[in-house]
Design a protein around this motif. Sequence first.
Motif, mmCIF file in Angstrom:
data_model
loop_
_atom_site.group_PDB
_atom_site.id
_atom_site.type_symbol
_atom_site.label_atom_id
_atom_site.label_comp_id
_atom_site.label_asym_id
_atom_site.label_seq_id
_atom_site.Cartn_x
_atom_site.Cartn_y
_atom_site.Cartn_z
ATOM 1 N N ARG A 247 -5.988 -0.857 -4.147
ATOM 2 C CA ARG A 247 -6.098 -0.047 -2.922
ATOM 3 C C ARG A 247 -7.331 -0.464 -1.937
ATOM 4 O O ARG A 247 -7.126 -0.473 -0.807
ATOM 5 C CB ARG A 247 -5.808 1.489 -3.250
ATOM 6 C CG ARG A 247 -4.588 1.693 -3.769
ATOM 7 C CD ARG A 247 -4.338 3.259 -3.730
ATOM 8 N NE ARG A 247 -3.390 3.660 -4.774
ATOM 9 C CZ ARG A 247 -3.368 3.837 -5.931
ATOM 10 N NH1 ARG A 247 -4.426 3.781 -6.670
ATOM 11 N NH2 ARG A 247 -2.233 4.056 -6.566
ATOM 12 N N ARG A 248 -8.360 -0.483 -2.744
ATOM 13 C CA ARG A 248 -9.598 -0.725 -2.020
ATOM 14 C C ARG A 248 -9.505 -1.952 -1.462
ATOM 15 O O ARG A 248 -10.040 -2.183 -0.221
ATOM 16 C CB ARG A 248 -10.745 -0.550 -3.051
ATOM 17 C CG ARG A 248 -11.496 0.780 -3.380
ATOM 18 C CD ARG A 248 -12.540 0.745 -4.162
ATOM 19 N NE ARG A 248 -12.561 0.025 -5.195
ATOM 20 C CZ ARG A 248 -12.147 0.396 -6.357
ATOM 21 N NH1 ARG A 248 -11.872 1.705 -6.647
ATOM 22 N NH2 ARG A 248 -12.365 -0.614 -7.347
ATOM 23 N N SER B 146 1.132 3.525 -3.370
ATOM 24 C CA SER B 146 0.497 4.854 -3.377
ATOM 25 C C SER B 146 1.188 5.989 -3.799
ATOM 26 O O SER B 146 0.681 7.147 -4.320
ATOM 27 C CB SER B 146 0.334 5.326 -1.634
ATOM 28 O OG SER B 146 1.477 5.682 -1.292
ATOM 29 N N GLY C 23 2.106 5.673 -7.134
ATOM 30 C CA GLY C 23 1.940 5.441 -8.358
ATOM 31 C C GLY C 23 3.120 5.140 -9.158
ATOM 32 O O GLY C 23 2.921 4.978 -10.551
ATOM 33 N N GLU D 288 0.926 -1.173 -0.052
ATOM 34 C CA GLU D 288 0.092 0.021 -0.066
ATOM 35 C C GLU D 288 0.932 1.161 0.214
ATOM 36 O O GLU D 288 0.668 2.061 -0.969
ATOM 37 C CB GLU D 288 -0.977 -0.136 1.164
ATOM 38 C CG GLU D 288 -1.782 1.090 1.130
ATOM 39 C CD GLU D 288 -2.648 0.871 2.445
ATOM 40 O OE1 GLU D 288 -3.961 1.372 2.122
ATOM 41 O OE2 GLU D 288 -2.491 0.615 3.420
ATOM 42 N N THR E 172 -3.251 -0.922 -8.287
ATOM 43 C CA THR E 172 -4.514 -0.051 -9.144
ATOM 44 C C THR E 172 -5.284 0.543 -8.071
ATOM 45 O O THR E 172 -5.162 0.046 -6.819
ATOM 46 C CB THR E 172 -5.244 -1.266 -10.054
ATOM 47 O OG1 THR E 172 -5.824 -2.420 -8.915
ATOM 48 C CG2 THR E 172 -4.454 -1.822 -10.984
ATOM 49 N N LYS E 173 -6.257 0.925 -8.268
ATOM 50 C CA LYS E 173 -7.280 1.689 -7.350
ATOM 51 C C LYS E 173 -8.121 0.360 -6.927
ATOM 52 O O LYS E 173 -8.603 0.450 -5.577
ATOM 53 C CB LYS E 173 -8.343 2.502 -8.089
ATOM 54 C CG LYS E 173 -7.949 3.735 -8.611
ATOM 55 C CD LYS E 173 -8.766 4.734 -9.346
ATOM 56 C CE LYS E 173 -8.276 5.926 -9.879
ATOM 57 N NZ LYS E 173 -9.166 6.743 -10.591
ATOM 58 N N ALA E 174 -8.310 -0.581 -7.612
ATOM 59 C CA ALA E 174 -9.300 -1.730 -7.154
ATOM 60 C C ALA E 174 -8.170 -2.360 -6.015
ATOM 61 O O ALA E 174 -8.554 -2.996 -4.911
ATOM 62 C CB ALA E 174 -9.520 -2.795 -8.083
#
Length: 126
Positions: A105-106, A40, A42, A36, A101-103
């Motif tokens: 991170r979630r 974060s 990128g 994470e 990816t954003k997914a």
Amino acid sequence: MTLTFEQARLQAAADIRARYSSISTWDAAVLDQVVEALGSTGRPFSMNDIRLIVPEDSCRNAGLYFHGLLGRDPELLRVTGEEKSINDRAHGKPVKTYVLTKAGRRFIAERRATRTTEAAGRSAAA
């Protein structure tokens, strides 16, 4: 039933995750935090970056951890390339570089929230 290539790939990835689900909760939590944090930014990161941060015992399980994140739908980690391993035992073999990816991170945030809830439940029961 005949599977498409993509269906077969997803099925194989799920099978690998089931076989390699022997990672301890502690190692998964440590690796979640590191992925994470690195993700974060990128920028791409690799096992080399993790090896510099995580204790050796957790590093041994990192490959299993990555197999658990790869091949999911939605995509959690995206492979962006390769670089030479800094691990002496790897003898310069390439390691993959990834972006979170954003997914992804979630997914990690949800997993952390679940661990926190479970820990609170154990504390309340004690």
